[in-house]
Design a protein around this motif. Structure first.
Motif, PDB file in Angstrom:
ATOM      1  N   VAL A 151      46.805  26.438  14.730  1.00  0.00           N
ATOM      2  CA  VAL A 151      46.884  27.546  13.782  1.00  0.00           C
ATOM      3  C   VAL A 151      46.457  28.864  14.418  1.00  0.00           C
ATOM      4  O   VAL A 151      47.054  29.918  14.175  1.00  0.00           O
ATOM      5  CB  VAL A 151      46.029  27.249  12.537  1.00  0.00           C
ATOM      6  CG1 VAL A 151      45.866  28.492  11.679  1.00  0.00           C
ATOM      7  CG2 VAL A 151      46.661  26.125  11.718  1.00  0.00           C
ATOM      8  N   ARG A 184      46.597  16.197  12.027  1.00  0.00           N
ATOM      9  CA  ARG A 184      45.230  16.516  12.431  1.00  0.00           C
ATOM     10  C   ARG A 184      45.198  17.516  13.588  1.00  0.00           C
ATOM     11  O   ARG A 184      44.200  18.196  13.806  1.00  0.00           O
ATOM     12  CB  ARG A 184      44.496  15.240  12.855  1.00  0.00           C
ATOM     13  CG  ARG A 184      44.402  14.199  11.752  1.00  0.00           C
ATOM     14  CD  ARG A 184      43.637  12.977  12.215  1.00  0.00           C
ATOM     15  NE  ARG A 184      43.661  11.916  11.210  1.00  0.00           N
ATOM     16  CZ  ARG A 184      42.963  10.790  11.280  1.00  0.00           C
ATOM     17  NH1 ARG A 184      42.176  10.575  12.337  1.00  0.00           N
ATOM     18  NH2 ARG A 184      43.039   9.880  10.337  1.00  0.00           N
ATOM     19  N   MET A 198      37.652  15.109  16.911  1.00  0.00           N
ATOM     20  CA  MET A 198      38.790  14.687  16.091  1.00  0.00           C
ATOM     21  C   MET A 198      39.377  13.434  16.722  1.00  0.00           C
ATOM     22  O   MET A 198      39.776  13.460  17.883  1.00  0.00           O
ATOM     23  CB  MET A 198      39.849  15.788  16.022  1.00  0.00           C
ATOM     24  CG  MET A 198      41.007  15.496  15.057  1.00  0.00           C
ATOM     25  SD  MET A 198      42.262  14.374  15.738  1.00  0.00           S
ATOM     26  CE  MET A 198      43.058  15.436  16.917  1.00  0.00           C
ATOM     27  N   THR A 215      45.053  21.939  13.196  1.00  0.00           N
ATOM     28  CA  THR A 215      43.845  22.758  13.266  1.00  0.00           C
ATOM     29  C   THR A 215      43.739  23.483  14.597  1.00  0.00           C
ATOM     30  O   THR A 215      43.254  24.631  14.671  1.00  0.00           O
ATOM     31  CB  THR A 215      42.591  21.887  13.074  1.00  0.00           C
ATOM     32  OG1 THR A 215      42.651  21.283  11.789  1.00  0.00           O
ATOM     33  CG2 THR A 215      41.310  22.694  13.210  1.00  0.00           C
ATOM     34  N   TYR A 216      44.215  22.845  15.673  1.00  0.00           N
ATOM     35  CA  TYR A 216      44.076  23.402  17.016  1.00  0.00           C
ATOM     36  C   TYR A 216      45.268  24.285  17.395  1.00  0.00           C
ATOM     37  O   TYR A 216      45.301  24.840  18.491  1.00  0.00           O
ATOM     38  CB  TYR A 216      43.892  22.268  18.026  1.00  0.00           C
ATOM     39  CG  TYR A 216      42.692  21.418  17.671  1.00  0.00           C
ATOM     40  CD1 TYR A 216      41.406  21.816  18.009  1.00  0.00           C
ATOM     41  CD2 TYR A 216      42.840  20.238  16.936  1.00  0.00           C
ATOM     42  CE1 TYR A 216      40.301  21.063  17.638  1.00  0.00           C
ATOM     43  CE2 TYR A 216      41.739  19.468  16.569  1.00  0.00           C
ATOM     44  CZ  TYR A 216      40.480  19.900  16.921  1.00  0.00           C
ATOM     45  OH  TYR A 216      39.389  19.162  16.531  1.00  0.00           O
ATOM     46  N   ALA A 230      51.665  24.817  10.934  1.00  0.00           N
ATOM     47  CA  ALA A 230      50.638  25.617  11.609  1.00  0.00           C
ATOM     48  C   ALA A 230      50.886  27.098  11.399  1.00  0.00           C
ATOM     49  O   ALA A 230      50.685  27.909  12.296  1.00  0.00           O
ATOM     50  CB  ALA A 230      50.616  25.300  13.102  1.00  0.00           C
TER      51      ALA A 230
END
Length: 298
Positions: free
Chosen positions: A62, A56, A290, A59-60, A36
């Motif tokens: 970064v 997955r 997601m 993404t949340y 991340a």
């Protein structure tokens, strides 16, 4: 696909973030490891890795805000804005005349809050499809646009003077995308003596702290945070029933459930403690944006 988890690693100085990812792949026996956000080889501190299905979640993470401690050396400018570069300018005695503690404090204050920052030319930002640092190392001219960032804390912890330099130990809380090297460069430029970074340590990424990280040579599966625990820490949790979990996995909305969230997004966790996925508000409903691979609960 295994559910995997989130791994917090304390990167040592002198190796790349990719080296840490490679170590994690070997130690955990999987190729599916992501991160991340990288750290330069000179920097130490927290790397957040996603393993197997939990990649997955990256993404949340970064865009999470971060905390750094660093040392800024005033008195010299380098071509990389840090100690790994070549010194291209040194301040003379006259330049130091007005650089007292009050001037430094004013310079720090000017770089605190919502600011516009031009990233370092050796950053990983892409310019017409190529990394800025690749262009710079090839001797090509690099002009990066200023970008809006937020520095919510920029505090000087200690000051150490020598005949031709002044080292500042600092702590910085900032939004994602802030370059600490650029803060060092801009502080030195504003004071008229130049500046660059000589040490950098990432202490925090969102809710995750380096104090909870494992050394890069001690990576093991038992140090993984479960997807549910990691997602809950990052975005908060919403408990769902077994029927709701099944509906979310099948792409159905939870009708009228938006009022169950205090924000716009949450980690949906089933009755067994497994992460179903991430749900977001859609009008009065909740929709999965997601889904995690199903995991077998112990």
């Amino acid at each position: 696909m295994p559910a995997g988890g989130i791994l917090l690693v304390d990167k040592p100085q002198g190796i790349t973030s990719h080296d840490v990812v490679a170590r994690a792949r070997r130690a955990l026996g999987t190729r599916k490891v992501g991160h991340a956000g990288t750290l330069d080889p000179m920097a130490t501190g927290l790397l957040v890795l996603g393993v197997d299905g939990a990649t997955r979640l990256l993404t949340y993470l970064v865009g999470a805000d971060k905390t750094y401690t660093a040392t800024i050396r005033l008195g010299a400018r380098t071509d990389t804005d840090d100690a790994e570069g070549t010194v291209v300018e040194r301040a003379d005695a006259a330049a130091w005349a007005d650089v007292d503690d009050a001037a430094i404090d004013r310079g720090v204050a000017a770089l605190t809050g919502d600011i516009r920052q031009v990233p370092s030319t050796v950053s990983a930002i892409k310019v017409q499809g190529r990394r800025a640092y690749d262009l710079a190392r090839a001797g090509e001219s690099v002009e990066l646009a200023a970008r809006a960032v937020t520095v919510s804390r920029f505090a000087v912890l200690a000051r150490r003077r020598s005949p031709d330099a002044l080292d500042l130990d600092v702590v910085v809380d900032c939004s994602s995308g802030t370059y600490i090297r650029a803060l060092a460069r801009d502080l030195g430029a504003g004071l008229g003596v130049g500046g660059h970074l000589t040490a950098l340590r990432r202490e925090r990424v969102g809710p995750f702290d380096v104090a909870d990280a494992v050394a890069s040579d001690a990576i093991a599966a038992d140090r993984l945070l479960s997807p549910a625990a990691a997602a809950t820490a990052a975005i908060g949790a919403l408990a769902v029933t077994a029927d709701e979990a099944r509906d979310l996995r099948h792409g159905k909305r939870l009708t009228g459930a938006a009022e169950r969230l205090t924000g716009t997004r949450a980690a949906a966790v089933d009755p067994h403690g497994a992460l179903v996925g991430v749900v977001e508000v859609r009008g009065a409903d909740l929709k999965s944006v997601m889904n995690m691979p199903e995991e077998v609960s112990a």
